[in-house]
Write a protein that holds these residues in place. Structure first.
Motif, PDB file in Angstrom:
ATOM      1  N   TRP A 169     -36.465  14.713  40.266  1.00  0.00           N
ATOM      2  CA  TRP A 169     -36.238  13.707  41.315  1.00  0.00           C
ATOM      3  C   TRP A 169     -35.499  12.496  40.746  1.00  0.00           C
ATOM      4  O   TRP A 169     -34.550  12.000  41.353  1.00  0.00           O
ATOM      5  N   ASN A 170     -35.939  12.006  39.585  1.00  0.00           N
ATOM      6  CA  ASN A 170     -35.286  10.847  38.973  1.00  0.00           C
ATOM      7  C   ASN A 170     -33.839  11.158  38.602  1.00  0.00           C
ATOM      8  O   ASN A 170     -32.957  10.308  38.752  1.00  0.00           O
ATOM      9  N   VAL A 171     -33.573  12.357  38.123  1.00  0.00           N
ATOM     10  CA  VAL A 171     -32.210  12.727  37.776  1.00  0.00           C
ATOM     11  C   VAL A 171     -31.344  12.782  39.038  1.00  0.00           C
ATOM     12  O   VAL A 171     -30.215  12.281  39.048  1.00  0.00           O
ATOM     13  N   PRO A 189     -56.491  26.532  33.344  1.00  0.00           N
ATOM     14  CA  PRO A 189     -55.053  26.742  33.151  1.00  0.00           C
ATOM     15  C   PRO A 189     -54.245  26.323  34.381  1.00  0.00           C
ATOM     16  O   PRO A 189     -53.104  25.869  34.263  1.00  0.00           O
ATOM     17  N   MET A 190     -54.832  26.460  35.563  1.00  0.00           N
ATOM     18  CA  MET A 190     -54.128  26.080  36.790  1.00  0.00           C
ATOM     19  C   MET A 190     -53.866  24.566  36.827  1.00  0.00           C
ATOM     20  O   MET A 190     -52.805  24.132  37.281  1.00  0.00           O
ATOM     21  N   MET A 191     -54.806  23.770  36.339  1.00  0.00           N
ATOM     22  CA  MET A 191     -54.612  22.314  36.294  1.00  0.00           C
ATOM     23  C   MET A 191     -53.449  21.961  35.370  1.00  0.00           C
ATOM     24  O   MET A 191     -52.639  21.083  35.682  1.00  0.00           O
ATOM     25  N   VAL A 192     -53.365  22.665  34.251  1.00  0.00           N
ATOM     26  CA  VAL A 192     -52.281  22.413  33.302  1.00  0.00           C
ATOM     27  C   VAL A 192     -50.943  22.786  33.926  1.00  0.00           C
ATOM     28  O   VAL A 192     -49.951  22.042  33.815  1.00  0.00           O
ATOM     29  N   ILE A 193     -50.885  23.925  34.610  1.00  0.00           N
ATOM     30  CA  ILE A 193     -49.645  24.366  35.257  1.00  0.00           C
ATOM     31  C   ILE A 193     -49.210  23.380  36.322  1.00  0.00           C
ATOM     32  O   ILE A 193     -48.037  23.002  36.406  1.00  0.00           O
ATOM     33  N   PHE A 194     -50.154  22.900  37.153  1.00  0.00           N
ATOM     34  CA  PHE A 194     -49.808  21.917  38.186  1.00  0.00           C
ATOM     35  C   PHE A 194     -49.352  20.591  37.573  1.00  0.00           C
ATOM     36  O   PHE A 194     -48.421  19.955  38.071  1.00  0.00           O
ATOM     37  N   ALA A 195     -49.989  20.178  36.500  1.00  0.00           N
ATOM     38  CA  ALA A 195     -49.591  18.932  35.843  1.00  0.00           C
ATOM     39  C   ALA A 195     -48.173  19.039  35.291  1.00  0.00           C
ATOM     40  O   ALA A 195     -47.354  18.127  35.463  1.00  0.00           O
ATOM     41  N   ILE A 196     -47.871  20.158  34.639  1.00  0.00           N
ATOM     42  CA  ILE A 196     -46.529  20.351  34.075  1.00  0.00           C
ATOM     43  C   ILE A 196     -45.489  20.453  35.190  1.00  0.00           C
ATOM     44  O   ILE A 196     -44.401  19.865  35.100  1.00  0.00           O
ATOM     45  N   THR A 208     -45.665  19.130  38.186  1.00  0.00           N
ATOM     46  CA  THR A 208     -45.493  17.785  38.748  1.00  0.00           C
ATOM     47  C   THR A 208     -44.614  16.939  37.841  1.00  0.00           C
ATOM     48  O   THR A 208     -43.727  16.205  38.311  1.00  0.00           O
ATOM     49  N   PHE A 209     -44.847  17.030  36.554  1.00  0.00           N
ATOM     50  CA  PHE A 209     -44.050  16.290  35.589  1.00  0.00           C
ATOM     51  C   PHE A 209     -42.564  16.649  35.707  1.00  0.00           C
ATOM     52  O   PHE A 209     -41.697  15.772  35.777  1.00  0.00           O
ATOM     53  N   TYR A 210     -42.258  17.936  35.759  1.00  0.00           N
ATOM     54  CA  TYR A 210     -40.862  18.373  35.880  1.00  0.00           C
ATOM     55  C   TYR A 210     -40.256  18.015  37.233  1.00  0.00           C
ATOM     56  O   TYR A 210     -39.068  17.701  37.330  1.00  0.00           O
TER      57      TYR A 210
END
Length: 123
Positions: free
Chosen positions: A115-117, A99-106, A108-110
């Motif tokens: 940053w782009n915004v 679950p920690m990998m999923v949380i870090f991936a999400i 990072t995505f956000y």
């Protein structure tokens, strides 16, 4: 007519510069209905031939579709695509993902989206 001043401190995009150039160079030409008269005198035969050519090509395309068993080909295409997709999804193994990998991936995505915004707002 008052001339617009150009602000050297403002950075303009290429599109804005082109629009500004064409706005300054715009000229109106009076043709006394010449363009309308020319368009009325163009032969309507070309329009009729264009429609006939479109009809012939459409009929040939429909005929070729049926001659080549187009419905069978489309059915096979969709079955293969969805069958392969189903096989792929059934072979995905998620047992090694924490679950920690999923949380870090999400997260990072956000962060990348934020940053782009922010970069886009600064432009």
């Amino acid at each position: 007519m008052e001339k617009d001043t150009f602000d050297n401190n403002k950075v303009l995009s290429d599109d804005e510069l082109v629009a500004m150039f064409f706005a300054e160079q715009k000229q109106e030409l009076e043709d006394d209905g010449f363009s309308k008269r020319v368009m009325q005198q163009l032969p309507s035969r070309s329009l009729r031939l264009s429609r006939i050519w479109t009809l012939v090509c459409s009929l040939l395309g429909i005929g070729l579709f049926f001659w080549a068993d187009g419905f069978v080909q489309l059915k096979r295409l969709f079955l293969n695509a969805f069958g392969n997709l189903g096989g792929f999804l059934s072979s995905v193994d998620l047992s090694n993902i924490s679950p920690m990998m999923v949380i870090f991936a999400i997260a990072t995505f956000y962060l990348i989206i934020a940053w782009n915004v922010l970069v886009e707002v600064k432009r």
